[in-house]
Scaffold this motif. Structure first.
Motif, PDB file in Angstrom:
ATOM      1  N   MET A 109     -42.175  30.314 -14.674  1.00  0.00           N
ATOM      2  CA  MET A 109     -43.542  30.757 -14.916  1.00  0.00           C
ATOM      3  C   MET A 109     -43.856  32.018 -14.109  1.00  0.00           C
ATOM      4  O   MET A 109     -44.407  32.988 -14.624  1.00  0.00           O
ATOM      5  CB  MET A 109     -44.535  29.661 -14.512  1.00  0.00           C
ATOM      6  N   GLY A 110     -43.517  31.948 -12.832  1.00  0.00           N
ATOM      7  CA  GLY A 110     -43.827  33.065 -11.937  1.00  0.00           C
ATOM      8  C   GLY A 110     -43.210  34.377 -12.382  1.00  0.00           C
ATOM      9  O   GLY A 110     -43.738  35.457 -12.084  1.00  0.00           O
ATOM     10  N   TYR A 133     -39.772  24.515  -3.084  1.00  0.00           N
ATOM     11  CA  TYR A 133     -40.084  25.601  -2.154  1.00  0.00           C
ATOM     12  C   TYR A 133     -38.980  25.748  -1.112  1.00  0.00           C
ATOM     13  O   TYR A 133     -38.613  24.796  -0.420  1.00  0.00           O
ATOM     14  CB  TYR A 133     -41.405  25.269  -1.465  1.00  0.00           C
ATOM     15  N   ILE A 145     -46.139  32.091 -20.557  1.00  0.00           N
ATOM     16  CA  ILE A 145     -47.149  32.199 -19.508  1.00  0.00           C
ATOM     17  C   ILE A 145     -47.721  33.615 -19.408  1.00  0.00           C
ATOM     18  O   ILE A 145     -48.751  33.832 -18.748  1.00  0.00           O
ATOM     19  CB  ILE A 145     -46.542  31.758 -18.148  1.00  0.00           C
ATOM     20  N   GLY A 187     -52.230  27.847  -9.029  1.00  0.00           N
ATOM     21  CA  GLY A 187     -51.934  26.570  -9.668  1.00  0.00           C
ATOM     22  C   GLY A 187     -50.668  25.895  -9.215  1.00  0.00           C
ATOM     23  O   GLY A 187     -50.101  25.086  -9.950  1.00  0.00           O
ATOM     24  N   VAL A 201     -42.346  38.543  -4.116  1.00  0.00           N
ATOM     25  CA  VAL A 201     -41.342  38.073  -3.158  1.00  0.00           C
ATOM     26  C   VAL A 201     -40.603  36.888  -3.756  1.00  0.00           C
ATOM     27  O   VAL A 201     -41.232  35.902  -4.154  1.00  0.00           O
ATOM     28  CB  VAL A 201     -42.012  37.645  -1.834  1.00  0.00           C
ATOM     29  N   GLU A 202     -39.279  36.983  -3.825  1.00  0.00           N
ATOM     30  CA  GLU A 202     -38.477  35.917  -4.445  1.00  0.00           C
ATOM     31  C   GLU A 202     -37.235  35.695  -3.589  1.00  0.00           C
ATOM     32  O   GLU A 202     -36.528  36.635  -3.238  1.00  0.00           O
ATOM     33  CB  GLU A 202     -38.111  36.314  -5.883  1.00  0.00           C
ATOM     34  N   GLY A 240     -42.536  34.300  -5.973  1.00  0.00           N
ATOM     35  CA  GLY A 240     -41.955  33.455  -7.010  1.00  0.00           C
ATOM     36  C   GLY A 240     -41.718  34.169  -8.323  1.00  0.00           C
ATOM     37  O   GLY A 240     -42.645  34.677  -8.952  1.00  0.00           O
ATOM     38  N   THR A 293     -44.664  30.498  -6.144  1.00  0.00           N
ATOM     39  CA  THR A 293     -43.475  29.740  -5.753  1.00  0.00           C
ATOM     40  C   THR A 293     -43.676  28.286  -6.184  1.00  0.00           C
ATOM     41  O   THR A 293     -44.794  27.871  -6.465  1.00  0.00           O
ATOM     42  CB  THR A 293     -43.284  29.772  -4.224  1.00  0.00           C
ATOM     43  N   SER A 294     -42.595  27.508  -6.218  1.00  0.00           N
ATOM     44  CA  SER A 294     -42.703  26.110  -6.659  1.00  0.00           C
ATOM     45  C   SER A 294     -43.238  25.213  -5.550  1.00  0.00           C
ATOM     46  O   SER A 294     -42.609  24.225  -5.167  1.00  0.00           O
ATOM     47  CB  SER A 294     -41.330  25.579  -7.090  1.00  0.00           C
ATOM     48  N   ASP A 310     -34.528  33.905  -4.320  1.00  0.00           N
ATOM     49  CA  ASP A 310     -33.272  33.691  -5.043  1.00  0.00           C
ATOM     50  C   ASP A 310     -32.931  34.947  -5.850  1.00  0.00           C
ATOM     51  O   ASP A 310     -33.582  35.257  -6.847  1.00  0.00           O
ATOM     52  CB  ASP A 310     -33.444  32.468  -5.960  1.00  0.00           C
ATOM     53  N   GLU A 321     -34.245  27.512 -16.975  1.00  0.00           N
ATOM     54  CA  GLU A 321     -33.878  28.054 -15.670  1.00  0.00           C
ATOM     55  C   GLU A 321     -32.483  27.574 -15.247  1.00  0.00           C
ATOM     56  O   GLU A 321     -31.736  28.310 -14.624  1.00  0.00           O
ATOM     57  CB  GLU A 321     -34.909  27.633 -14.620  1.00  0.00           C
ATOM     58  N   ARG A 341     -32.728  35.012  -9.652  1.00  0.00           N
ATOM     59  CA  ARG A 341     -34.007  35.022 -10.381  1.00  0.00           C
ATOM     60  C   ARG A 341     -34.507  36.455 -10.569  1.00  0.00           C
ATOM     61  O   ARG A 341     -35.019  36.813 -11.633  1.00  0.00           O
ATOM     62  CB  ARG A 341     -35.089  34.216  -9.645  1.00  0.00           C
ATOM     63  N   GLY A 357     -47.327  20.951 -12.821  1.00  0.00           N
ATOM     64  CA  GLY A 357     -48.002  22.055 -12.152  1.00  0.00           C
ATOM     65  C   GLY A 357     -48.176  21.817 -10.673  1.00  0.00           C
ATOM     66  O   GLY A 357     -47.565  22.477  -9.853  1.00  0.00           O
ATOM     67  N   ARG A 377     -56.511  22.420  -9.710  1.00  0.00           N
ATOM     68  CA  ARG A 377     -56.161  23.498 -10.615  1.00  0.00           C
ATOM     69  C   ARG A 377     -57.113  23.548 -11.810  1.00  0.00           C
ATOM     70  O   ARG A 377     -58.205  24.061 -11.679  1.00  0.00           O
ATOM     71  CB  ARG A 377     -54.692  23.355 -11.054  1.00  0.00           C
TER      72      ARG A 377
HETATM   73  N1  LIG Z   1     -51.140  28.691 -13.147  1.00  0.00           N
HETATM   74  C1  LIG Z   1     -50.344  28.535 -14.129  1.00  0.00           C
HETATM   75  O1  LIG Z   1     -50.625  28.874 -15.252  1.00  0.00           O
HETATM   76  C2  LIG Z   1     -49.070  27.948 -13.850  1.00  0.00           C
HETATM   77  C3  LIG Z   1     -48.284  27.669 -14.922  1.00  0.00           C
HETATM   78  C4  LIG Z   1     -47.090  27.130 -14.677  1.00  0.00           C
HETATM   79  C5  LIG Z   1     -46.689  26.901 -13.409  1.00  0.00           C
HETATM   80  N2  LIG Z   1     -47.493  27.131 -12.349  1.00  0.00           N
HETATM   81  C6  LIG Z   1     -47.050  26.805 -11.013  1.00  0.00           C
HETATM   82  O2  LIG Z   1     -46.399  27.909 -10.429  1.00  0.00           O
HETATM   83  C7  LIG Z   1     -45.282  27.464  -9.697  1.00  0.00           C
HETATM   84  C8  LIG Z   1     -44.028  28.160 -10.150  1.00  0.00           C
HETATM   85  O3  LIG Z   1     -43.643  27.712 -11.432  1.00  0.00           O
HETATM   86  P1  LIG Z   1     -42.249  28.128 -12.013  1.00  0.00           P
HETATM   87  O4  LIG Z   1     -42.131  27.481 -13.324  1.00  0.00           O
HETATM   88  O5  LIG Z   1     -42.107  29.596 -11.931  1.00  0.00           O
HETATM   89  O6  LIG Z   1     -41.252  27.411 -10.991  1.00  0.00           O
HETATM   90  P2  LIG Z   1     -39.727  27.728 -10.749  1.00  0.00           P
HETATM   91  O7  LIG Z   1     -39.198  26.607  -9.938  1.00  0.00           O
HETATM   92  O8  LIG Z   1     -39.061  28.062 -12.017  1.00  0.00           O
HETATM   93  O9  LIG Z   1     -39.771  29.037  -9.875  1.00  0.00           O
HETATM   94  C9  LIG Z   1     -40.200  29.055  -8.533  1.00  0.00           C
HETATM   95  C10 LIG Z   1     -39.561  30.251  -7.881  1.00  0.00           C
HETATM   96  O10 LIG Z   1     -40.009  30.341  -6.549  1.00  0.00           O
HETATM   97  C11 LIG Z   1     -38.910  30.735  -5.746  1.00  0.00           C
HETATM   98  N3  LIG Z   1     -39.182  30.355  -4.360  1.00  0.00           N
HETATM   99  C12 LIG Z   1     -39.172  29.101  -3.832  1.00  0.00           C
HETATM  100  N4  LIG Z   1     -39.513  29.124  -2.551  1.00  0.00           N
HETATM  101  C13 LIG Z   1     -39.756  30.433  -2.231  1.00  0.00           C
HETATM  102  C14 LIG Z   1     -40.150  31.088  -1.048  1.00  0.00           C
HETATM  103  N5  LIG Z   1     -40.384  30.393   0.065  1.00  0.00           N
HETATM  104  N6  LIG Z   1     -40.300  32.418  -1.084  1.00  0.00           N
HETATM  105  C15 LIG Z   1     -40.065  33.113  -2.224  1.00  0.00           C
HETATM  106  N7  LIG Z   1     -39.680  32.546  -3.362  1.00  0.00           N
HETATM  107  C16 LIG Z   1     -39.527  31.211  -3.371  1.00  0.00           C
HETATM  108  C17 LIG Z   1     -37.748  30.020  -6.354  1.00  0.00           C
HETATM  109  O11 LIG Z   1     -36.514  30.611  -6.003  1.00  0.00           O
HETATM  110  C18 LIG Z   1     -38.058  30.135  -7.837  1.00  0.00           C
HETATM  111  O12 LIG Z   1     -37.484  31.257  -8.435  1.00  0.00           O
HETATM  112  C19 LIG Z   1     -45.212  25.975  -9.898  1.00  0.00           C
HETATM  113  O13 LIG Z   1     -45.782  25.306  -8.804  1.00  0.00           O
HETATM  114  C20 LIG Z   1     -46.004  25.751 -11.113  1.00  0.00           C
HETATM  115  O14 LIG Z   1     -46.575  24.458 -11.173  1.00  0.00           O
HETATM  116  C21 LIG Z   1     -48.663  27.681 -12.561  1.00  0.00           C
END
Ligand SMILES: NC(=O)c1ccc[n+]([C@@H]2O[C@H](COP(=O)([O-])OP(=O)(O)OC[C@H]3O[C@@H](n4cnc5c(N)ncnc54)[C@H](O)[C@@H]3O)[C@@H](O)[C@H]2O)c1
Ligand SMILES: NC(=O)c1ccc[n+]([C@@H]2O[C@H](COP(=O)([O-])OP(=O)(O)OC[C@H]3O[C@@H](n4cnc5c(N)ncnc54)[C@H](O)[C@@H]3O)[C@@H](O)[C@H]2O)c1
Lengths: 561, 561
Positions: A177-178, A277, A144, A327, A195-196, A173, A268-269, A198, A43, A201, A496, A458
């Motif tokens: 992963m998202g 976040y 993912i 998660g 909804v994102e 997000g 979202t993170s 950035d 990223e 992204r 996570g 989770r």
């Molecule tokens: N369930 C699963 O299998 C699984 C796997 C991996 C990650 N996750 C969880 O999912 C989340 C996201 O992981 P990731 O790797 O994509 O993280 P990441 O940091 O790469 O991406 C998060 C995205 O959310 C966006 N964001 C942040 N705040 C926001 C808001 N208020 N509104 C809209 N967008 C917003 C960011 O700009 C970013 O692009 C993490 O918490 C991670 O732990 C779940």
């Protein structure tokens, strides 16, 4: 002073059959570390960030260089120790021992908070490893996709008779992963509104073919969704906006008779209130700046926004819309913020994934060190031959080949379990030995897997016997993989769901075509998923107990005998 | 319903050269497990309690029996997994892998509290492993004698010019570990007044020659102390009483011109407010009963009493009496109870032990599986020959032979470090091979060791770089010992200082006289203490950095290169 976490080099793993390390085992670790930082994979590679907030592959660039140097130099009976992304020692072991042992982000429980972690991180004493970032087996968003696809498909089966045509999923997000969500939704036959906050992204997901369209206003996005669902087309749109604002707005509109999503989730993170976040009303630039100057204000604002988003999600749930936590621990934050009903809707694991875990099924993955996509296509075909009756697997492999763009070294992911994984590994090893593949294959998995994680919000939410928080299991998993001869093994904390909420282990093994590798593959790819079946059998799941018996596992304290 | 944690059998390890398991490695694990529960070794063997509050060797008696059965049956390429005292699985590994892998009492940090642990424990899902209880290398109170002796002697050097004659130490607790205090004090040349609430513990220490006298009133005890110190005799008395009452009383008397202790410390089971510490005014029987019927009241009362005791300890400290926390986390409890100044006096590790840890020196120990004391005497003599110039070691070995009664299988403990441990191990292996010893030797250590523990209120208190809470280190230690071929390896949480406050790993290796064992001993007994030197070098201690260089350790991220 230069920032030890920033450089402007671009990192590309070497490809092809020539190696610069002393063996394929160490060459593989080096290539996979570099692949984690490949510009198409990570990223924010210039700051060593792979995915998931601040999940890094190495603590600093100097550490990265020293890890690479150590791996190039490592002998076949030596093991490199990595402590939170820093190469701290090289020790004599033996050839059946792992070549690298990794521990990232682990803190004694009483101090296992983001506040304490961030303090150590600022002092240069720590690194957040997330799951596969610090354990060098992240393979881009593709890693993912299948998990998300399986989840959406299962939700479709449970709630919509298996048909998601004309339906749409609301989520947040589009990060590491998202970003898989829109493609997984489309593969499962649904539309997706993500909804994102950035814009880069969103653009990145469109460029890598994970997302179909971009919208700047909610009206625009809803118009696209209305059009696609009416036509029965499965397509996706990324809406530039903040989930903490858009989710409540959509809920209000729905209550007022507006459009109703068919599934609601979020990625979202939220696991990281400081670095992850973005609070409602903030720009990404503002967020980035104030994280440095006023971290306390960032956290306070982020947590309040997360509460608002979860309140909206509970609103959808109460209105009968299937809603799931994906998660990121957002329910916990909302609860800590005083929203008592935050855990009203379930997590995705107990809702949709646990039956798979009971059989040791999880996100098995492999990667072609040759760098040649043909090697992966050959393994795709071989997997179909090896499992001729698994129609679900065949359909997945076809879709994956058609729809998923490789990022960095070509890789594939496939949810298979105990009894199948070692057969796949042995087959790949033979294909390397015979020269059918151009170079060795790296085999690994996510830390989110059957036997490798304790994470009560989770993966181990609502375990049947109440053992959600028992983390003996992932520790045993790591010890057993080390004892069985995996090529590298890792133990992480906080992946996570963030600091304090999880402990988990990673495992990677190299199929270099040798007989030594075959012996190790057979052991490791059996034992690793077997610990997952064991853990779920111990918790009392009949599927796991049956599978353990069918696989002749010896579990004296669990099955007797 | 029968209590799965109670039986009336007495457990004695087999002795002699005949084995019933398939190899000495598994026979050793079985004998050491049994030795932990030997009536002369364990504090409460019929309830599986070895020492340290409720530190157990197995979860239930059924689990004990199944572990024994599994060990007897285990092949040379198999590994038994033990999860919080329960034998959960047997897996194929290889002959250089550990025969047993253990994870005890580990909880995901956010849930890592006594409250959650006790809930799981009541459900039969958990066991408290303490340090060496659940990892089968407890060797009775003798195991702690040298550590306590080294600490008192060092305190004597720092505060009293190396001469403790005519001086006395005030302490609390004569349990499994605390029972070593009077003997260690006497060995160091001081008198000792130990307050102990349970009369059976006092009698047990007198019977095993760790304590000289018993007193029922403070007046009686002080009269003995006055007499001995006047005559310059080093002797010890156990006072039947509660430390939370006696310590404040003594402080008040001192302030009023009464007798003044020369060193103050404490080893009551303060790490466990439910099962360990007896509240002021309660009888032992009352405590035992109300633990079951009203656990909340027990905890509340115990914590208030601990606060009172710590207030008194800070009173001594403020009056200029050298006062030290002896690793039972009592300061933390007092602080949580609202006593802000609880951490006024230091822990024993930063005050006296850390310089040793910097060289990998810690409580190395070995045990004669023959059961024959002569085997230990032979190793004593051999150690003197191996380290002819170590006068401190010679003096210790002489005193130990003279003063320390063996409990269970004969054993010895010796604080030696990196560079010496593997030489001792190889020598023992040769003595087994040559037939000089009657059976193999088991070699291990406490989890309280140089590289094996993260415990910010004890072993890693006040680290130079602030990395007290970083627990990557003990996890790496366990992974490396597994990779190096230790015979059994364990990862525990909450030892010493209680739930939430520590993570630590154990290592045991068998010298069976074979060449395979020699290779493993050389690796394991080098790598294990080396991780301690590495950890302290990383934290910036010059002694550790110098020792790492002197020993040619390869620590790329720490020493460069
Ligand atoms: N369930 C699963 O299998 C699984 C796997 C991996 C990650 N996750 C969880 O999912 C989340 C996201 O992981 P990731 O790797 O994509 O993280 P990441 O940091 O790469 O991406 C998060 C995205 O959310 C966006 N964001 C942040 N705040 C926001 C808001 N208020 N509104 C809209 N967008 C917003 C960011 O700009 C970013 O692009 C993490 O918490 C991670 O732990 C779940
Ligand atoms: N520093 C070290 O090297 C080290 C090593 C091991 C243990 N410890 C710590 O020391 C403590 C004692 O360990 P142990 O194995 O002896 O535990 P234990 O449970 O075997 O013994 C504790 C003793 O304290 C007595 N006691 C309890 N409350 C009392 C009170 N209010 N007044 C007087 N006596 C009281 C009990 O009756 C018991 O005999 C533990 O907290 C342990 O973690 C320190």
């Amino acid at each position: 002073m230069t920032d030890p976490r920033h450089n402007s080099r671009d990192i590309f793993p070497p490809t092809g059959p020539e190696i610069t390390a002393k063996s394929w085992l160490t060459e593989a670790a080096m290539r996979m570390l570099m692949n984690n930082l490949h510009p198409d994979v990570a990223e924010n590679p210039h700051e060593l960030v792979v995915y998931g907030g601040i999940g890094r592959a190495a603590r600093t660039w100097q550490d990265f260089d020293r890890i690479v140097a150590a791996l190039k130099d490592l002998e076949a009976d030596e093991t490199l120790m990595v402590q939170s992304g820093k190469p701290v020692g090289i020790f004599r072991t033996h050839k059946d021992a792992p070549r690298v042992l990794i521990a990232n982000s682990n803190l004694v429980p009483h101090w296992a908070t983001w506040a304490h972690f961030n303090e150590l991180d600022r002092k240069g004493l720590m690194m957040y490893g997330q799951m596969t970032a610090g354990s060098w087996i992240y393979i881009g968003t593709q890693g993912i996709v299948q998990g998300t696809y399986e989840t959406f498909a299962e939700a479709g089966r449970q709630h919509y008779g298996g048909d998601l045509k004309g339906r749409w999923i609301l989520t947040g997000g589009l990060g590491g992963m998202g970003g898989a969500q829109p493609l997984a939704a489309v593969m499962a036959g649904a539309c997706c509104l993500a909804v994102e906050v950035d814009e880069t992204r969103i653009d990145f997901r469109i460029r890598t073919r994970y997302l179909d369209a971009k919208a700047r206003t909610l009206g625009e996005a809803l118009a696209l969704i209305a059009d696609w669902t009416a036509k029965g087309e499965a397509k996706s749109v990324g809406l530039l906006g903040n989930a903490a604002e858009v989710f409540p707005e959509l809920l209000a509109r729905m209550k007022a008779g507006g459009p109703r999503p068919d599934i609601v989730t979020d990625q979202t993170s939220a696991h990281d209130p400081l670095n992850g976040y973005v609070p409602a009303g903030w720009t990404v630039a503002e967020h980035r700046a104030r994280r440095e100057t006023d971290p306390q204000a960032v956290e306070t604002a982020a947590k309040a926004s997360m509460r608002a988003q979860v309140e909206a999600m509970v609103g959808f749930w109460n209105a009968g819309v299937p809603t799931l936590d994906y998660g990121n621990n957002i329910r916990q934050v909302a609860q800590d913020e005083g929203f008592d009903n935050a855990f009203a809707f379930p997590g995705f694991v107990p809702a949709y994934i646990r039956p798979l875990f009971c059989k040791g099924i999880g996100p098995f993955r492999w990667c072609a060190l040759s760098g040649d996509p043909e090697d992966i296509y050959k393994t795709d075909a071989a997997m179909k031959r090896l499992f001729p009756d698994n129609a679900h697997l065949h359909r997945w492999l076809d879709m994956a080949r058609e729809r998923i763009a490789f990022q960095g070294l070509p890789a594939r992911i496939c949810w298979i379990g105990l009894g199948d994984r070692h057969r796949a590994g042995l087959m790949f090893n033979e294909m390397v030995a015979s020269g059918e593949l151009k170079a060795p294959i790296v085999i690994g998995r996510d830390h989110l897997d059957s036997g490798s994680v304790a994470s009560p919000n989770r993966e181990t939410e609502a375990m049947q016997d109440g053992s959600d928080a028992v983390s003996d299991w992932p520790l045993l998993n790591a010890l057993l993989n080390t004892a069985s001869g995996a090529t590298w093994v890792s133990l992480h904390h906080g992946g996570g769901v963030g600091m304090g909420f999880s402990q988990h282990s990673g495992m990677v093994i190299v199929a270099d075509g040798t007989e030594d590798a075959a012996r190790r593959l057979e052991r490791v790819l059996w034992n690793d998923p077997a610990t997952g079946v064991m853990r779920h059998a111990d918790a009392g799941y009949p599927i796991a107990r049956d599978h353990a018996r069918a696989m002749d596992l010896r579990l004296p304290g669990i099955l007797g005998g």
